[in-house]
Structure formats: structure tokens, C-alpha cells
Design a protein around this motif. Structure first.
Motif, PDB file in Angstrom:
ATOM      1  N   UNK A  35      -2.106 -14.058   4.062  1.00  0.00           N
ATOM      2  CA  UNK A  35      -2.169 -12.598   4.079  1.00  0.00           C
ATOM      3  C   UNK A  35      -3.590 -12.075   3.888  1.00  0.00           C
ATOM      4  N   UNK A  36      -4.405 -12.813   3.127  1.00  0.00           N
ATOM      5  CA  UNK A  36      -5.793 -12.356   2.909  1.00  0.00           C
ATOM      6  C   UNK A  36      -6.512 -12.224   4.245  1.00  0.00           C
ATOM      7  N   UNK A  37      -6.350 -13.235   5.072  1.00  0.00           N
ATOM      8  CA  UNK A  37      -6.984 -13.184   6.397  1.00  0.00           C
ATOM      9  C   UNK A  37      -6.441 -12.004   7.201  1.00  0.00           C
ATOM     10  N   UNK A  38      -5.129 -11.845   7.194  1.00  0.00           N
ATOM     11  CA  UNK A  38      -4.538 -10.768   7.994  1.00  0.00           C
ATOM     12  C   UNK A  38      -5.024  -9.399   7.526  1.00  0.00           C
ATOM     13  N   UNK A  39      -5.257  -9.256   6.219  1.00  0.00           N
ATOM     14  CA  UNK A  39      -5.722  -7.955   5.693  1.00  0.00           C
ATOM     15  C   UNK A  39      -7.160  -7.672   6.083  1.00  0.00           C
ATOM     16  N   UNK A  40      -7.968  -8.729   6.156  1.00  0.00           N
ATOM     17  CA  UNK A  40      -9.398  -8.450   6.387  1.00  0.00           C
ATOM     18  C   UNK A  40      -9.772  -8.461   7.879  1.00  0.00           C
ATOM     19  N   UNK A 169       2.903  -4.848   8.615  1.00  0.00           N
ATOM     20  CA  UNK A 169       3.468  -4.754   7.261  1.00  0.00           C
ATOM     21  C   UNK A 169       2.437  -5.215   6.220  1.00  0.00           C
ATOM     22  N   UNK A 170       1.780  -6.344   6.522  1.00  0.00           N
ATOM     23  CA  UNK A 170       0.798  -6.881   5.570  1.00  0.00           C
ATOM     24  C   UNK A 170      -0.372  -5.922   5.389  1.00  0.00           C
ATOM     25  N   UNK A 171      -0.767  -5.266   6.471  1.00  0.00           N
ATOM     26  CA  UNK A 171      -1.920  -4.358   6.390  1.00  0.00           C
ATOM     27  C   UNK A 171      -1.539  -2.988   5.841  1.00  0.00           C
ATOM     28  N   UNK A 172      -0.270  -2.835   5.486  1.00  0.00           N
ATOM     29  CA  UNK A 172       0.129  -1.600   4.829  1.00  0.00           C
ATOM     30  C   UNK A 172       0.646  -0.563   5.783  1.00  0.00           C
ATOM     31  N   UNK A 173       1.869  -0.723   6.210  1.00  0.00           N
ATOM     32  CA  UNK A 173       2.481   0.273   7.092  1.00  0.00           C
ATOM     33  C   UNK A 173       2.373   1.643   6.460  1.00  0.00           C
ATOM     34  N   UNK A 174       1.939   2.610   7.228  1.00  0.00           N
ATOM     35  CA  UNK A 174       1.881   3.996   6.794  1.00  0.00           C
ATOM     36  C   UNK A 174       0.608   4.352   6.043  1.00  0.00           C
ATOM     37  N   UNK A 175      -0.149   3.332   5.567  1.00  0.00           N
ATOM     38  CA  UNK A 175      -1.304   3.631   4.715  1.00  0.00           C
ATOM     39  C   UNK A 175      -2.344   4.497   5.410  1.00  0.00           C
TER      40      UNK A 175
END
Ligand code: M6R
Length: 384
Positions: A35-40, A169-175
Motif C-alpha cells: 500500500x505504501x507504494x500505491x499511495x506514493x 480505495x488505498x489512495x483514499x476514495x473521496x479525499x
């Protein structure tokens, strides 16, 4: 080929199995992508050839619109000539059902050597692609014997939609979000406005799309069980010397794939265009009665596709439309309509491609071609 077309509900269901819960939540922990990779991530490159490229093109819309990550899709054989700009925050997705297509493998290796994380999307465990990647997303279509890819394509699209939902989803849906993707809506998303720009879908919208995706095997099965008119359409057009295919948004990838299937197994020249490009040259190809296959399923660009159909009609060419059940305005404009079950626009590429596979198959049979032994046999090279 026909057997594999009919195996698609199972190929899609097996690819989704254990990865998509009843409420629409995605679990892709089996890929090995953290998930860290997917977020960045700041960018995604997709590299692939042929039918796999078309699956990637379809997915590129979902990855940008749902996960809001810039996506660039490249024909694998050209990737290396760009000296692409790669870094640890750029994910490279190599799509190759066989896992052995040299151009795709070279693109993946080059990316890894430049420090970019690489994910393979493949149907074959232990294939070379799995060894040239940091993470692997498997389709579970079963072995594809036919040279003309069918069930591996729909399985790839299903897997990539899962990945897009997971990434979102991992990157924060809606954020970063505003109003969602304008791709859904009651009754399968018939809103005719443009896709929204810049809005990240809310978590609830991601779950809704996930639940719609769960319906894909049943929708494809329903089409395979109940389709009508294919024989009649194939009979009427099989001796044409050229077919044009048009589509927009995810329907663009579907029309590219439909055109490739007909070309590959019947040897009839085909061209596929983003429908908006028609007025920039391809319209010159159309005469009275020319067959133009248009992907006109429900979705955000439906009204625009209908206006493209009107342009084709103005040239007196014949439209063969793939349309959602109940869309009567297409019935009135088209010479022939292949109706597919109504579904969410993100799921529509899985359903809309099936009549195009079958149309290619029927036309090839009528023209005396052996669909299981097409000329295109030398396609993969195993690399040590
Ligand atoms: O095994 P791959 O997915 O890497 O194969 C790529 C293409 O050769 C392949 O998709 C080809 O375009 C299809 N057989 C066409 O039906």
C-alpha cells in the motif's frame, strides 16, 4: 475460439474470486504490491501488445478517473525508443496473457533497470513475466489455446478494474473528491454528460462499482444464452471488403479489440477509431452501405456516440450498433443492433466485446477461414 468465447463467464468469475467481497470491497493482497507504494505513486505506465494493449487502454480510463493517477499507455515494442522517464514513484504494468511476449518483457526489464516498480498482469504462472516483475496480478482464465485472444482479454479487463478500484480505495476514495465519476447512476448509468474531471469517487461509489463488477459473469452469460441476430448480420455483411469500428471512452478500446478480432481471423481489413476522430479523415472511407460497427452502450458519452451514428448515417453507411437493451434511439438509426444486457458503464467493456468476438467468428466461418489456425501464429518468444 468459440469454446473460449463461451468460457468467459467462468474466466471472469475465477479472476474475481476471493478478491471482491459481496459488498464490493476489493482485496488484492495476492499481488504483493504494498500500500505504501500505491499511495506514493505519481504515474503509471502500461506496456502491452495487441489484445493485451486494448485491455490496458480500457483500464487506463478507470485508473485515471477512479484512482486519479496519471496513466500513459504504450505499445510495448515502441516503449524503449522513448527512453522513458522512469523513477521509483512510477508503476509500470506489463500486460501479457502468455507472459512470454518479448517486446513486453523488454519494456518491463528496461523499467526495472531504471528503478521503477513493475507489476505483471499475466495468465500463466511461472511465465517469464512473473520473473521480470516485482509484483504479479494473475488472471485465472485457464489456458487459452486459440491464437485469437478472447477469454484472456475479458479476464484482463476484470483484473484491471479490480486494480483500479483497489488503487482508488488505498489512495483514499473521496479525499480529493467532488461529485464522483458520473459513470454510475440508476439503471446502469445512462447519464449522458461528460465524465467529471478532477473528482475522486467516494468510498461508497467504489463499493457500488465493485458490486456491479460482481455481476459481470452473469451478464456475459446472459448475452451468450440469449443473443439474437448475429447470424443474420454476419450473413448480410460477410462479403464486405472493409469494416470501420468506432467508440468513445472505454468503448474505444472495445472497438479496437473488435476490429482486431475480425482482421485477425477473417483477413478483412478493418480500422478502429475514437469516434470523435471520424470527421478528421476516416469519414472519407464511407460509402453507401459501408459497415460501421459502433459501440453505443450506456455511459457518459452515449449522447455523443449517438451523434456519431447520425454522422455515419448522413454518409448512407450502415451502422451495426452494440447497444444496451432498451435504447430505442439506436434501434431507429442503425441498420442492425446487437443488444447487450444493461450494466454499469465500467463493466460494459466486458459485455460489449462479446458480440464483436462472435461477429468476427461468424464472419470468418462464412468466408471459409479456419478461426483456430489463423495466419498469425508466430507471436511469442521465450527468453532466458
Ligand atoms: O501473450 P500476450 O498477451 O503478450 O500477447 C500479445 C498479443 O500478441 C496478443 O494479444 C494478440 O494480439 C492476440 N492473439 C490477438 O487476438
Amino acid at each position: 475460439m468459440l469454446k473460449e468465447i463461451y468460457e468467459q463467464p467462468a474466466a471472469i468469475a475465477d479472476t474475481l474470486a476471493g478478491r471482491l467481497s459481496e459488498d464490493g470491497a476489493v482485496d488484492l493482497s495476492d499481488t504483493g504490491l504494498g500500500d505504501d507504494l500505491l499511495r506514493r505513486l505519481r504515474r503509471i505506465y502500461i506496456v502491452a501488445c495487441g489484445t493485451s494493449y486494448h485491455a490496458g487502454l480500457i483500464a487506463s480510463y478507470a485508473l485515471e478517473q477512479l484512482a486519479r493517477v496519471p496513466v500513459q499507455i504504450e505499445v510495448a515494442s515502441e516503449f524503449r525508443y522513448k527512453d522513458p522517464v522512469l523513477d521509483p514513484d512510477t508503476l509500470v504494468i506489463g500486460i501479457t496473457q502468455s507472459g512470454e511476449t518479448l517486446d513486453t518483457l523488454v519494456a518491463m526489464r528496461l523499467s526495472r533497470a531504471a528503478g521503477a516498480p513493475v507489476m505483471a498482469l499475466t495468465n500463466i504462472m511461472g511465465s517469464q513475466a512473473t520473473r521480470d516483475a516485482d509484483a504479479v496480478l494473475f488472471t485465472r482464465a485457464g489456458l487459452e489455446i486459440g491464437v485469437a485472444a478472447t477469454k484472456t482479454h475479458t479476464a484482463q479487463v476484470a483484473a484491471l478494474l479490480l486494480f483500479a478500484l483497489h488503487l482508488a480505495e488505498v489512495r483514499g476514495g473521496g479525499a480529493a473528491g467532488t461529485a464522483g465519476t458520473d459513470m454510475g447512476g440508476a439503471g446502469g448509468g445512462t447519464r449522458a454528460s461528460e465524465a467529471s474531471a478532477g473528482g475522486r469517487p467516494e468510498p461508497a461509489e467504489l463499493l457500488r462499482i465493485g458490486r456491479e463488477l460482481r455481476r459481470a459473469p452473469d451478464l456475459v452469460q446472459a448475452y451468450l444464452d440469449n443473443h439474437r441476430r448475429l447470424d443474420q448480420i454476419a450473413e448480410r455483411y460477410h462479403d464486405q471488403r472493409f469494416f470501420l469500428y468506432l467508440g468513445r471512452h472505454v468503448g474505444y478500446g472495445v472497438c479496437l479489440e473488435g476490429a482486431l478480432k475480425l482482421k485477425e481471423i477473417s483477413y478483412i481489413p478493418t480500422e478502429a477509431y475514437a469516434a470523435g476522430e471520424m470527421k478528421h479523415g476516416p469519414i472519407a472511407l464511407l460509402d453507401e452501405g459501408s459497415p460501421v460497427v459502433v459501440v453505443a452502450t450506456d455511459g457518459p458519452v452515449y449522447a455523443k456516440v449517438v451523434s456519431n451514428i447520425e454522422e455515419v448515417r448522413a454518409r448512407k453507411a450502415d451502422v451495426i450498433a452494440v447497444a444496451s437493451e432498451g435504447n430505442t434511439d439506436v434501434d431507429e438509426l442503425a441498420a442492425a443492433v446487437l443488444h447487450v444486457p444493461k450494466c454499469d458503464p465500467w463493466v460494459s467493456p466486458l459485455v460489449a466485446v462479446v458480440p464483436l468476438q462472435l461477429l468476427a467468428y461468424r464472419i470468418a466461418r462464412l468466408t471459409g477461414c479456419d478461426v483456430d489456425q489463423p495466419r498469425n501464429l508466430a507471436k511469442t518468444v521465450t527468453v532466458e
